[in-house]
Design an enzyme around this catalytic site. Structure first.
Site, PDB file in Angstrom:
ATOM      1  N   HIS A  55     -17.455  16.536  30.723  1.00  0.00           N
ATOM      2  CA  HIS A  55     -17.193  17.617  29.769  1.00  0.00           C
ATOM      3  C   HIS A  55     -15.947  18.388  30.214  1.00  0.00           C
ATOM      4  O   HIS A  55     -15.722  18.582  31.408  1.00  0.00           O
ATOM      5  CB  HIS A  55     -18.405  18.553  29.676  1.00  0.00           C
ATOM      6  CG  HIS A  55     -18.290  19.499  28.523  1.00  0.00           C
ATOM      7  ND1 HIS A  55     -17.519  20.635  28.590  1.00  0.00           N
ATOM      8  CD2 HIS A  55     -18.800  19.443  27.272  1.00  0.00           C
ATOM      9  CE1 HIS A  55     -17.580  21.251  27.412  1.00  0.00           C
ATOM     10  NE2 HIS A  55     -18.337  20.549  26.590  1.00  0.00           N
ATOM     11  N   GLU A  89     -15.269  21.414  30.313  1.00  0.00           N
ATOM     12  CA  GLU A  89     -15.523  22.596  31.151  1.00  0.00           C
ATOM     13  C   GLU A  89     -15.723  22.178  32.607  1.00  0.00           C
ATOM     14  O   GLU A  89     -15.325  22.886  33.523  1.00  0.00           O
ATOM     15  CB  GLU A  89     -16.720  23.380  30.594  1.00  0.00           C
ATOM     16  CG  GLU A  89     -16.332  24.138  29.339  1.00  0.00           C
ATOM     17  CD  GLU A  89     -17.436  24.307  28.312  1.00  0.00           C
ATOM     18  OE1 GLU A  89     -18.620  24.212  28.674  1.00  0.00           O
ATOM     19  OE2 GLU A  89     -17.101  24.547  27.129  1.00  0.00           O
ATOM     20  N   GLY A  98     -15.549  26.038  21.342  1.00  0.00           N
ATOM     21  CA  GLY A  98     -15.913  27.444  21.442  1.00  0.00           C
ATOM     22  C   GLY A  98     -14.881  28.384  20.846  1.00  0.00           C
ATOM     23  O   GLY A  98     -14.937  29.591  21.054  1.00  0.00           O
ATOM     24  N   GLU A 144     -13.843  15.515  22.299  1.00  0.00           N
ATOM     25  CA  GLU A 144     -13.908  16.967  22.203  1.00  0.00           C
ATOM     26  C   GLU A 144     -12.536  17.561  22.519  1.00  0.00           C
ATOM     27  O   GLU A 144     -12.202  17.761  23.693  1.00  0.00           O
ATOM     28  CB  GLU A 144     -14.936  17.527  23.195  1.00  0.00           C
ATOM     29  CG  GLU A 144     -16.343  17.014  22.985  1.00  0.00           C
ATOM     30  CD  GLU A 144     -17.391  18.027  23.469  1.00  0.00           C
ATOM     31  OE1 GLU A 144     -18.277  18.351  22.674  1.00  0.00           O
ATOM     32  OE2 GLU A 144     -17.302  18.497  24.619  1.00  0.00           O
ATOM     33  N   ASN A 188     -25.509  20.550  23.223  1.00  0.00           N
ATOM     34  CA  ASN A 188     -25.174  20.870  24.612  1.00  0.00           C
ATOM     35  C   ASN A 188     -25.349  22.380  24.749  1.00  0.00           C
ATOM     36  O   ASN A 188     -24.514  23.149  24.279  1.00  0.00           O
ATOM     37  CB  ASN A 188     -23.725  20.454  24.899  1.00  0.00           C
ATOM     38  CG  ASN A 188     -23.251  20.935  26.260  1.00  0.00           C
ATOM     39  OD1 ASN A 188     -24.034  21.415  27.070  1.00  0.00           O
ATOM     40  ND2 ASN A 188     -21.951  20.805  26.505  1.00  0.00           N
ATOM     41  N   SER A 203     -16.587  23.152  17.868  1.00  0.00           N
ATOM     42  CA  SER A 203     -16.847  24.059  16.751  1.00  0.00           C
ATOM     43  C   SER A 203     -17.438  23.365  15.517  1.00  0.00           C
ATOM     44  O   SER A 203     -17.081  23.696  14.389  1.00  0.00           O
ATOM     45  CB  SER A 203     -15.577  24.843  16.379  1.00  0.00           C
ATOM     46  OG  SER A 203     -15.148  25.613  17.489  1.00  0.00           O
ATOM     47  N   LYS A 246     -25.133  24.197  27.261  1.00  0.00           N
ATOM     48  CA  LYS A 246     -24.290  24.813  28.305  1.00  0.00           C
ATOM     49  C   LYS A 246     -25.150  25.766  29.137  1.00  0.00           C
ATOM     50  O   LYS A 246     -26.332  25.498  29.340  1.00  0.00           O
ATOM     51  CB  LYS A 246     -23.066  25.486  27.667  1.00  0.00           C
ATOM     52  CG  LYS A 246     -22.307  24.513  26.747  1.00  0.00           C
ATOM     53  CD  LYS A 246     -20.951  24.984  26.340  1.00  0.00           C
ATOM     54  CE  LYS A 246     -20.308  23.945  25.431  1.00  0.00           C
ATOM     55  NZ  LYS A 246     -18.949  24.269  25.045  1.00  0.00           N
TER      56      LYS A 246
END
Ligand code: 13P
Length: 250
Positions: free
Chosen positions: A95, A97, A173, A167, A9, A212, A11
């Site tokens: 996701h 985010e 991140g 996730e 991904n 990560s 991003k």
């Protein structure tokens, strides 16, 4: 036996030049990736470039988001048929985010999931708890709620043609990875929830871990019985690192 899958991904990263180099280097290393299915999800504007470069390869590509609407006055949005037009196999939905920064609710995620499947592509449904939710002991409750939104509206049969990505938000991140045991526990919980409705579908669905994942920890994570690969952020932007992750399940 489920085939392992590793999806990058990207991003909001990349440029035409950077992508060209990254994809060239990944393609050059694919000979040593024997068992793992591989995919990349670039930003929308680079789907044409990705399609052109990966067309004759074993690497699939997909998008990071989609509108639940088919067409019309939705400024700034991208529809399912546009993603089909560029040969996408996968579309990431839900996701964290998108959930936290752009207001994607469980219900909206379920709508996007349905739209992607109706368009003949495979949704990668992301679920996962925040740090505070884990600390409060609510991990299972949160994951179950996120999954139920899709299960109740689309039914268990829809799970036969999707990928699930666990996730944990606190691991995204941050460099903080769930231990293989922590991740396995949630993956097993997810598979158990699905098995309660249909054991054959539960046994078949790929459940990826994201948060990560690096070349250095992929092998131990993917060795867990219910972890079928990974959804990779930062480490997917470096060809050698990404290839090391793709080779981890060999
Ligand atoms: P990182 O691998 O950068 O933690 O990101 C994970 C992720 O969000 C993939 O979708």
């Amino acid at each position: 036996m489920r085939q392992p899958l590793v999806v990058g991904n990207w991003k909001m990263n990349g440029s035409r030049q950077v992508n060209q180099t990254l994809l060239t280097e990944i393609l050059a290393g694919m000979d040593s990736v024997t068992r793992c299915q591989v995919g990349v999800c670039p930003p929308f504007v680079y789907l044409a470039q990705t399609q052109a470069q990966l067309a004759d390869s074993r690497i699939a590509w997909g998008a990071q988001n989609v509108s639940p609407h088919a067409a019309g006055a939705y400024t700034g949005e991208i529809a399912v048929n546009m993603l089909q037009d560029f040969g996408c196999t996968y579309v990431i939905v839900g996701h964290s985010e998108r959930r936290s920064l752009y207001g994607d609710t469980d219900a909206l995620v379920a709508e996007k999931f349905a739209a992607v499947q109706a368009g003949g592509m495979i949704p990668i449904l992301c679920v996962g708890e925040t740090d505070a939710e884990r600390e409060a002991g609510h991990t299972e409750q949160v994951v179950q709620r996120q999954l139920s939104a899709v299960l109740t509206s689309q039914g268990i049969a829809s799970i036969a043609n999707c990928v699930i990505a666990y996730e944990p938000v606190w691991a995204i991140g941050t460099g903080k990875t769930a231990t293989p045991e922590q991740a396995q526990a949630v993956h097993a919980f997810i598979r158990g929830l699905l098995a309660a409705e249909d054991s054959a579908i539960a046994e078949k669905v790929q459940i990826l871990y994201g948060g990560s994942v690096k070349g250095s920890n992929a092998t131990e994570l993917f060795a867990m019985s219910d972890i079928d690969g990974g959804l990779i952020g930062g480490a997917a932007l470096k060809a050698e690192e990404f290839l090391t992750i793709c080779r981890a399940p060999e």
